[in-house]
Design an enzyme around this catalytic site. Structure first.
Site, PDB file in Angstrom:
ATOM      1  N   THR A  12      43.607 -36.783  36.484  1.00 31.68           N
ATOM      2  CA  THR A  12      42.977 -37.617  36.758  1.00 31.68           C
ATOM      3  C   THR A  12      41.458 -37.944  36.164  1.00 31.68           C
ATOM      4  O   THR A  12      41.585 -39.444  36.035  1.00 31.68           O
ATOM      5  CB  THR A  12      42.711 -37.254  38.067  1.00 31.68           C
ATOM      6  N   SER A  53      48.672 -33.508  34.497  1.00 28.04           N
ATOM      7  CA  SER A  53      49.514 -31.823  34.153  1.00 28.04           C
ATOM      8  C   SER A  53      49.730 -30.963  34.609  1.00 28.04           C
ATOM      9  O   SER A  53      50.570 -30.434  34.091  1.00 28.04           O
ATOM     10  CB  SER A  53      47.859 -30.874  33.246  1.00 28.04           C
ATOM     11  N   THR A  85      43.324 -31.615  35.266  1.00 30.64           N
ATOM     12  CA  THR A  85      42.635 -30.418  35.919  1.00 30.64           C
ATOM     13  C   THR A  85      43.062 -29.242  36.113  1.00 30.64           C
ATOM     14  O   THR A  85      42.629 -27.624  36.186  1.00 30.64           O
ATOM     15  CB  THR A  85      41.280 -30.395  36.727  1.00 30.64           C
ATOM     16  N   ASP A  86      44.429 -29.376  37.235  1.00 29.53           N
ATOM     17  CA  ASP A  86      45.580 -28.799  37.623  1.00 29.53           C
ATOM     18  C   ASP A  86      45.800 -27.635  36.704  1.00 29.53           C
ATOM     19  O   ASP A  86      46.235 -25.838  37.245  1.00 29.53           O
ATOM     20  CB  ASP A  86      46.214 -29.225  38.272  1.00 29.53           C
TER      21      ASP A  86
HETATM   22  N1  ASP Z   1      43.956 -33.312  39.992  1.00 30.06           N
HETATM   23  C1  ASP Z   1      44.888 -33.696  38.872  1.00 30.06           C
HETATM   24  C2  ASP Z   1      43.862 -33.484  37.601  1.00 30.06           C
HETATM   25  O1  ASP Z   1      42.217 -33.223  37.656  1.00 30.06           O
HETATM   26  C3  ASP Z   1      46.242 -34.477  38.109  1.00 30.06           C
HETATM   27  C4  ASP Z   1      46.388 -33.472  36.683  1.00 30.06           C
HETATM   28  O2  ASP Z   1      46.391 -31.543  36.376  1.00 30.06           O
HETATM   29  O3  ASP Z   1      46.475 -34.164  36.137  1.00 30.06           O
HETATM   30  O4  ASP Z   1      43.862 -34.581  35.970  1.00 30.06           O
END
Ligand code: ASP
Length: 321
Positions: A12, A53, A85-86
Site C-alpha cells: 500500500t 504482499s 502490511t498484509d
Molecule cells: N493492505 C496491504 C498493505 O497495506 C496490501 C499488501 O500487503 O500489499 O500494503
C-alpha cells in the site's frame, strides 16, 4: 556518512488507485521523494518487487532475503524495506531468522495508499530511516516500524485492517519509539537466534497451517499431508488445545507438528487431556511458545530446511525448551 539501502517491494505504501482497484506501482525512488532523509545519511534504492504482499510466493521471499545480504555485503550500514502490511509479520520474521548481523533491517509500510489525502507512508518511511541510522537499532535483528513505534519481528502482528496504528506485538511490546525526530529505546537490545538456511533455493519446505475451530475434523490436516507438506502448524485453541480427532490425526500423520495458538498473546503449553495440549505433546507435537501460527510456520520451514533429517533439536534450541 551513514549508508542506508532502501529495498522497495510494493504494498500500500507504493499503491495508487487505478481503474481495477489499488495497485502497487511506485518505485523506491518515488517513495523517497516524499520523505525527509536524516542528516548525514545517503540512501541507495533497489526495487526488489512492486507487488501487493498478499501475492508473495516463496521465490519472492527468498529473493528479498538475498537482497538484504547483498546490501550488507556491499557496505550498507542499515536496510529499510518498504513492504505490504498484509504479510509483513511473516516476511520480517523470516528475514530475522536469517539476518545474522548487528546492522539493522527495518520493515515499514502503510495502511493508506500514496494518493490518499492522509497517506501514512511518508511518515512511516521517514521514521524507518531514522531508526535505521540510529545506534539504538543495532543488535536487534529485524524491526517493524509503524506509526512511531518499532517492534522486533518476533511477535509483531497486524492488528487493524485499515487503521494507521496497524501493528502491535501483543504480550511483547515496543522496542523503540520515534518522537520529535528522535529514537528512544524502550528495551535493551537483544539479537535473536538465527537459523542457518541456504537462501539460494527457490522455496523452503512446504509447511501448512491447520486451523482449529469448534467441531473441526481432520480433513484439512490430511489434505495438507496429501499435498506434500513436510511439517504442519496447528492454529490451536487457547493454550494449545485441539480435539480428540485432531490428536489422532497428528499421531498418525508422521510429520513434525508445531502447536501455536489462535489467541493473539501468551505461550502454548501442554495442559489438558481429552484432545488438549497434553495429548498433542504425547502424540509428538512440539509447542511453539508464543509464536503466531504464521511466524511458527516460518520457523518450522526454516528448521526443516536447515536440518532436514532431524529439525527437533534446532527447534528446541530456538524455542528455548
Ligand atoms: N493492505 C496491504 C498493505 O497495506 C496490501 C499488501 O500487503 O500489499 O500494503
Amino acid at each position: 556518512m551513514t549508508r542506508i539501502r532502501l529495498v522497495a517491494t510494493g504494498g500500500t505504501i507504493a499503491s495508487r488507485r487505478t481503474g481495477g482497484g489499488h495497485r502497487a506501482i511506485a518505485t523506491g525512488a518515488e517513495l523517497l521523494r516524499d520523505v525527509a532523509v536524516p542528516d548525514g545519511c545517503e540512501v541507495g534504492v533497489v526495487d526488489a518487487a512492486t507487488v501487493g504482499s498478499f501475492a508473495w510466493q516463496w521465490s519472492d521471499l527468498l529473493a528479498l532475503v538475498r537482497h538484504l545480504g547483498t546490501a550488507f555485503s556491499e557496505g550498507a550500514d542499515g536496510v529499510v524495506v518498504t513492504h505490504g502490511t498484509d504479510t509483513m509479520e511473516e516476511v520480517a520474521f523470516l528475514a530475522s531468522l536469517v539476518h545474522d548481523d548487528p546492522r539493522p533491517v527495518v520493515f515499514t509500510g502503510a495502511q493508506r495508499a500514496l494518493d490518499h489525502p492522509g497517506a501514512d507512508g511518508p511518515a512511516n518511511l521517514t521514521d524507518a530511516l531514522l531508526v535505521a541510522v540510529d545506534p539504538a537499532a543495532r543488535d536487534r535483528g529485524v524491526l517493524v516500524c509503524f506509526d512511531g513505534r518499532a517492534y522486533p519481528a518476533r511477535g509483531v502482528t497486524k492488528v487493524d485492517t485499515l487503521g494507521t496504528r496497524g501493528f502491535n506485538a501483543p504480550g511483547r511490546g515496543v522496542a523503540l519509539r520515534v518522537a520529535g525526530g528522535r529514537v528512544r529505546p524502550l528495551t535493551p537490545a537483544a539479537r535473536p537466534m538465527t537459523v542457518p538456511i541456504d537462501t539460494s533455493v527457490e522455496a523452503l519446505p512446504r509447511v501448512d497451517v491447520v486451523p482449529l475451530y469448534v467441531g473441526a475434523d481432520p480433513v484439512l490436516l490430511r489434505a495438507a499431508v496429501d499435498a506434500g507438506a513436510r511439517g504442519l502448524v496447528l492454529a490451536a485453541f487457547g493454550a494449545g488445545n485441539a480435539n480428540p480427532a485432531l490428536v489422532d490425526a497428528v499421531r498418525e500423520c508422521d510429520l513434525l507438528v508445531l502447536v501455536c495458538s489462535r489467541v493473539p498473546s501468551g505461550p502454548v503449553t501442554p495442559l489438558y487431556t481429552g484432545g488438549g495440549g497434553a495429548d498433542l505433546a504425547e502424540a509428538g507435537a512440539v509447542f511453539g511458545d508464543d509464536l503466531s501460527p504464521w511466524q511458527g510456520r516460518m520457523l518450522l520451514a526454516a528448521a526443516l530446511a536447515a536440518a532436514p533429517d532431524d529439525p527437533r533439536p534446532l527447534l528446541a534450541r530456538w524455542l528455548g525448551v
